[in-house]
Design a protein around this motif. Structure first.
Motif, mmCIF file in Angstrom:
data_model
loop_
_atom_site.group_PDB
_atom_site.id
_atom_site.type_symbol
_atom_site.label_atom_id
_atom_site.label_comp_id
_atom_site.label_asym_id
_atom_site.label_seq_id
_atom_site.Cartn_x
_atom_site.Cartn_y
_atom_site.Cartn_z
ATOM 1 N N PRO A 147 0.889 -0.996 -0.036
ATOM 2 C CA PRO A 147 -0.012 0.071 -0.360
ATOM 3 C C PRO A 147 0.563 1.062 0.455
ATOM 4 O O PRO A 147 0.432 1.871 -0.602
ATOM 5 C CB PRO A 147 -0.074 -0.355 0.802
ATOM 6 C CG PRO A 147 -0.619 -0.993 1.928
ATOM 7 C CD PRO A 147 0.857 -2.227 1.325
ATOM 8 N N LEU A 148 2.147 1.250 1.183
ATOM 9 C CA LEU A 148 2.617 2.540 0.694
ATOM 10 C C LEU A 148 3.813 3.098 -0.135
ATOM 11 O O LEU A 148 3.447 4.102 -1.044
ATOM 12 C CB LEU A 148 3.637 2.591 2.016
ATOM 13 C CG LEU A 148 4.961 3.220 2.363
ATOM 14 C CD1 LEU A 148 3.986 4.729 2.786
ATOM 15 C CD2 LEU A 148 5.887 2.846 3.223
ATOM 16 N N LEU A 149 3.930 1.798 -1.152
ATOM 17 C CA LEU A 149 4.245 1.765 -2.425
ATOM 18 C C LEU A 149 3.700 2.330 -3.623
ATOM 19 O O LEU A 149 4.122 3.530 -4.478
ATOM 20 C CB LEU A 149 5.252 0.687 -3.153
ATOM 21 C CG LEU A 149 6.430 0.519 -2.556
ATOM 22 C CD1 LEU A 149 7.166 -1.214 -3.190
ATOM 23 C CD2 LEU A 149 7.749 1.526 -2.693
ATOM 24 N N THR A 150 2.526 1.774 -3.405
ATOM 25 C CA THR A 150 1.025 2.302 -4.151
ATOM 26 C C THR A 150 0.362 3.696 -4.337
ATOM 27 O O THR A 150 0.693 4.002 -5.136
ATOM 28 C CB THR A 150 0.407 1.221 -4.259
ATOM 29 O OG1 THR A 150 0.755 0.002 -4.309
ATOM 30 C CG2 THR A 150 -1.134 1.729 -5.154
ATOM 31 N N THR A 151 0.972 4.069 -2.983
ATOM 32 C CA THR A 151 0.492 5.358 -2.530
ATOM 33 C C THR A 151 1.403 6.673 -3.169
ATOM 34 O O THR A 151 0.828 7.212 -3.853
ATOM 35 C CB THR A 151 -0.241 5.961 -1.345
ATOM 36 O OG1 THR A 151 -1.061 4.704 -1.100
ATOM 37 C CG2 THR A 151 -0.336 6.769 -1.240
ATOM 38 N N ILE A 152 3.072 6.088 -2.979
ATOM 39 C CA ILE A 152 3.975 6.684 -3.538
ATOM 40 C C ILE A 152 3.509 6.534 -4.315
ATOM 41 O O ILE A 152 4.262 7.922 -5.506
ATOM 42 C CB ILE A 152 4.717 6.538 -2.106
ATOM 43 C CG1 ILE A 152 4.980 6.496 -1.051
ATOM 44 C CG2 ILE A 152 6.688 6.684 -4.055
ATOM 45 C CD1 ILE A 152 6.289 5.581 -0.842
ATOM 46 N N ALA A 153 4.101 5.465 -5.807
ATOM 47 C CA ALA A 153 3.636 5.290 -7.021
ATOM 48 C C ALA A 153 2.746 6.352 -7.785
ATOM 49 O O ALA A 153 2.393 7.050 -8.807
ATOM 50 C CB ALA A 153 3.871 4.329 -7.554
ATOM 51 N N LEU A 154 1.638 6.307 -7.084
ATOM 52 C CA LEU A 154 0.206 7.298 -8.048
ATOM 53 C C LEU A 154 0.755 9.485 -7.510
ATOM 54 O O LEU A 154 0.461 9.748 -7.928
ATOM 55 C CB LEU A 154 -0.695 7.068 -7.150
ATOM 56 C CG LEU A 154 -1.481 5.513 -6.634
ATOM 57 C CD1 LEU A 154 -3.161 5.360 -5.932
ATOM 58 C CD2 LEU A 154 -2.491 5.907 -8.712
ATOM 59 N N THR A 155 1.462 9.592 -6.098
ATOM 60 C CA THR A 155 1.227 10.605 -5.955
ATOM 61 C C THR A 155 2.600 10.894 -7.341
ATOM 62 O O THR A 155 2.109 11.657 -7.427
ATOM 63 C CB THR A 155 2.496 10.620 -4.739
ATOM 64 O OG1 THR A 155 1.852 9.658 -3.522
ATOM 65 C CG2 THR A 155 2.515 12.445 -3.841
ATOM 66 N N GLN A 156 3.354 9.674 -7.304
ATOM 67 C CA GLN A 156 4.761 9.804 -8.480
ATOM 68 C C GLN A 156 4.058 10.624 -9.989
ATOM 69 O O GLN A 156 4.366 11.645 -10.473
ATOM 70 C CB GLN A 156 5.506 9.594 -8.579
ATOM 71 C CG GLN A 156 6.850 10.161 -8.648
ATOM 72 C CD GLN A 156 7.761 9.056 -8.979
ATOM 73 O OE1 GLN A 156 7.637 7.609 -10.172
ATOM 74 N NE2 GLN A 156 9.057 8.348 -8.804
ATOM 75 N N ALA A 157 2.939 10.098 -9.798
ATOM 76 C CA ALA A 157 2.177 10.002 -11.478
ATOM 77 C C ALA A 157 1.174 11.872 -11.267
ATOM 78 O O ALA A 157 1.953 12.080 -12.377
ATOM 79 C CB ALA A 157 1.475 8.274 -11.275
ATOM 80 N N VAL A 158 0.901 11.649 -10.187
ATOM 81 C CA VAL A 158 0.127 12.964 -10.281
ATOM 82 C C VAL A 158 0.977 14.009 -10.085
ATOM 83 O O VAL A 158 0.284 15.230 -10.833
ATOM 84 C CB VAL A 158 -0.505 12.690 -9.194
ATOM 85 C CG1 VAL A 158 -1.856 11.867 -9.204
ATOM 86 C CG2 VAL A 158 -0.246 13.225 -7.521
ATOM 87 N N LYS A 159 2.174 14.031 -9.816
ATOM 88 C CA LYS A 159 3.183 15.836 -10.202
ATOM 89 C C LYS A 159 3.257 15.387 -11.073
ATOM 90 O O LYS A 159 3.080 16.244 -12.096
ATOM 91 C CB LYS A 159 3.980 15.038 -8.687
ATOM 92 C CG LYS A 159 4.434 15.658 -7.136
ATOM 93 C CD LYS A 159 5.577 16.086 -7.129
ATOM 94 C CE LYS A 159 5.689 15.237 -5.612
ATOM 95 N NZ LYS A 159 6.685 14.210 -5.110
ATOM 96 N N LYS A 160 3.428 14.361 -11.731
ATOM 97 C CA LYS A 160 3.808 14.491 -13.652
ATOM 98 C C LYS A 160 3.193 15.179 -14.179
ATOM 99 O O LYS A 160 3.241 15.924 -14.795
ATOM 100 C CB LYS A 160 4.076 12.923 -13.946
ATOM 101 C CG LYS A 160 5.982 12.588 -14.197
ATOM 102 C CD LYS A 160 5.999 11.482 -14.565
ATOM 103 C CE LYS A 160 7.393 10.575 -14.890
ATOM 104 N NZ LYS A 160 7.636 9.568 -14.915
#
Ligand SMILES: Cc1cc2nc3c(=O)[nH]c(=O)nc-3n(C[C@H](O)[C@H](O)[C@H](O)COP(=O)(O)OP(=O)(O)OC[C@H]3O[C@@H](n4cnc5c(N)ncnc54)[C@H](O)[C@@H]3O)c2cc1C
Length: 382
Positions: A147-160
């Motif tokens: 879950p932590l990696l998933t949320t971080i992956a999403l955050t990175q994508a929304v920043k992009k």
């Protein structure tokens, strides 16, 4: 970004999934988070994609979400450890086996793939389970992620995608139009943000956000404790998710404190031992009695666990809605949306929640009907 189209309150899995699907529709999005991203329930949990929690609407949401996770696994840049693990449920006593059989009949009608197992069949698959069980069931469609990696992956994508992420910024109020029918701005500890749309994805705190606009959101925190062990080989448990059948009973509201054995192995090899449910307000302290009960229940089924070292334990707050259905909803206030109340399946239902909220805002056809999930089901109790 000065005036985003949408302010998402809460940077847990739900807020980040909403932000992702909104940003993909080219909306200007800001996530406002009082702590850091993924600092509450979404980092305190196991990563079970749980496809067999009744009623049928939950199963539809979970299945749709799992498909979206499979797409996200290809779209996002971080490997968030998505796996098709399946899961198993252990029936301790003969009456548990009967109850499990009845549940499976209902689950099959709701489209869940599942199979009853005799004690012999269960032991054959899981040689480390105690011989003293009555049988169980298997659910091959379930999965797991980090879950932590998933949320971080999403955050990175929304920043992009151009979204603005405001950490350590607490929402303190919401300004409405003079006739109180629509959103004007979000007030925070770091100033006012003008916007037309607000998504309340504040998890266990979403009732507080609802009060800012006079909408009753009876979501309350339901504490869960977890224990993590050292990394172990992957043959201590063969199926990476094994839950006592009593788990379903532990979900019921009347259980003020409930514990059910729930053993999950992460891809890295650590075991996560759960699970518990308590109504203890916003207190996130670990409850030593509950930890002890969890360990006893897990060892009851897997005596081999007694030899393992634990690394640490923690507690997190599930956003509990009184009817155990999530809230995925527009509201009587134009521009105010609610994405909350997912209790023990927020990780499971993150992507479909984000997609449905986006479809509501952009007035697209919905992947699933959401009438049953409306916040207005609580209106008369205000
Ligand atoms: C022990 C345990 C095990 C679990 N296991 C699983 C599992 O295996 N599978 C599964 O699907 N689910 C599981 N869950 C449930 C899952 O963790 C939750 O349903 C999910 O994380 C809820 O996500 P959320 O984004 O709504 O809430 P959160 O992750 O809590 O995020 C809400 C965010 O809102 C922020 N916020 C609140 N108020 C404000 C404010 N005023 N201003 C700005 N920000 C604010 C908070 O700081 C927080 O970061 C488990 C939960 C626990 C506790």
């Amino acid at each position: 970004m000065t005036n985003p189209d949408v302010v998402v309150i809460g940077g847990g899995i739900i807020g980040c999934c909403c932000a992702y699907y909104l940003a993909k529709q080219r909306l200007k999005v800001a996530i406002v988070e009082k702590g850091s991203i993924c600092s509450e329930a979404s980092k305190s949990c196991q990563g079970h994609l749980f496809l067999w929690e009744l009623p049928a609407i939950n199963i539809k949401l979970a299945k749709a979400s799992k498909k979206l996770y499979e797409q996200l696994y290809n779209e996002l840049d971080i490997d968030f450890e998505l796996r098709n693990t399946g899961s198993m449920s252990i029936a301790e006593k003969p009456q548990d086996l009967e109850t499990l059989q009845q549940t499976l009949n209902e689950l099959r009608q709701a489209g869940v793939e599942c199979q009853m197992l005799s004690a012999k069949e269960f032991i054959k698959t899981e040689p480390n389970v105690t011989r003293d069980i009555s049988g169980g069931a298997s659910f091959p469609e379930d999965g797991q992620l980090n879950p932590l990696l998933t949320t971080i992956a999403l955050t990175q994508a929304v920043k992009k995608l151009g979204a603005d992420i405001r950490h350590f910024t607490e929402v303190t109020g919401i300004e409405l139009s003079a006739d109180k029918s629509s959103i004007v701005a979000v007030e925070t500890t770091k100033g006012k943000i003008g916007t037309k749309y607000v998504i309340n994805a504040a998890g266990a705190w979403s009732g507080q956000i609802g009060r800012m606009v006079g909408i009753n959101i009876p979501v309350v925190p339901r504490r869960g404790n977890l224990i993590v062990t050292e990394q172990v080989p992957d043959n201590i448990i063969n199926c990476q998710i094994i839950i006592a059948s009593g788990y379903l009973d532990s979900l019921k509201r009347e259980n003020k404190t409930a514990v059910a054995a729930n053993v999950q192995q992460t891809r890295e090899g650590n075991l996560l031992l759960g699970s518990s449910r308590e109504f203890a307000g916003f207190d996130k302290n670990v409850n030593p009695e509950v930890i002890s009960l969890i360990v006893k229940r897990c060892i009851r089924f897997f005596p081999v666990l007694a030899d393992l070292h634990t690394i640490r334990s923690w507690a997190g707050l599930r956003p509990y809605s009184p009817d155990m259905l999530p809230i995925i909803s527009s509201s009587p206030i134009e521009g105010f949306y609610v994405a909350s109340g997912h209790e023990g399946v927020g990780i499971t239902m993150g992507p479909i929640t984000g997609k449905l909220i986006t479809q509501l805002i952009t007035k697209q056809q919905l992947d699933l009907p959401v009438d049953q999930l409306s916040v207005e089901r609580f209106a008369e109790k205000q």
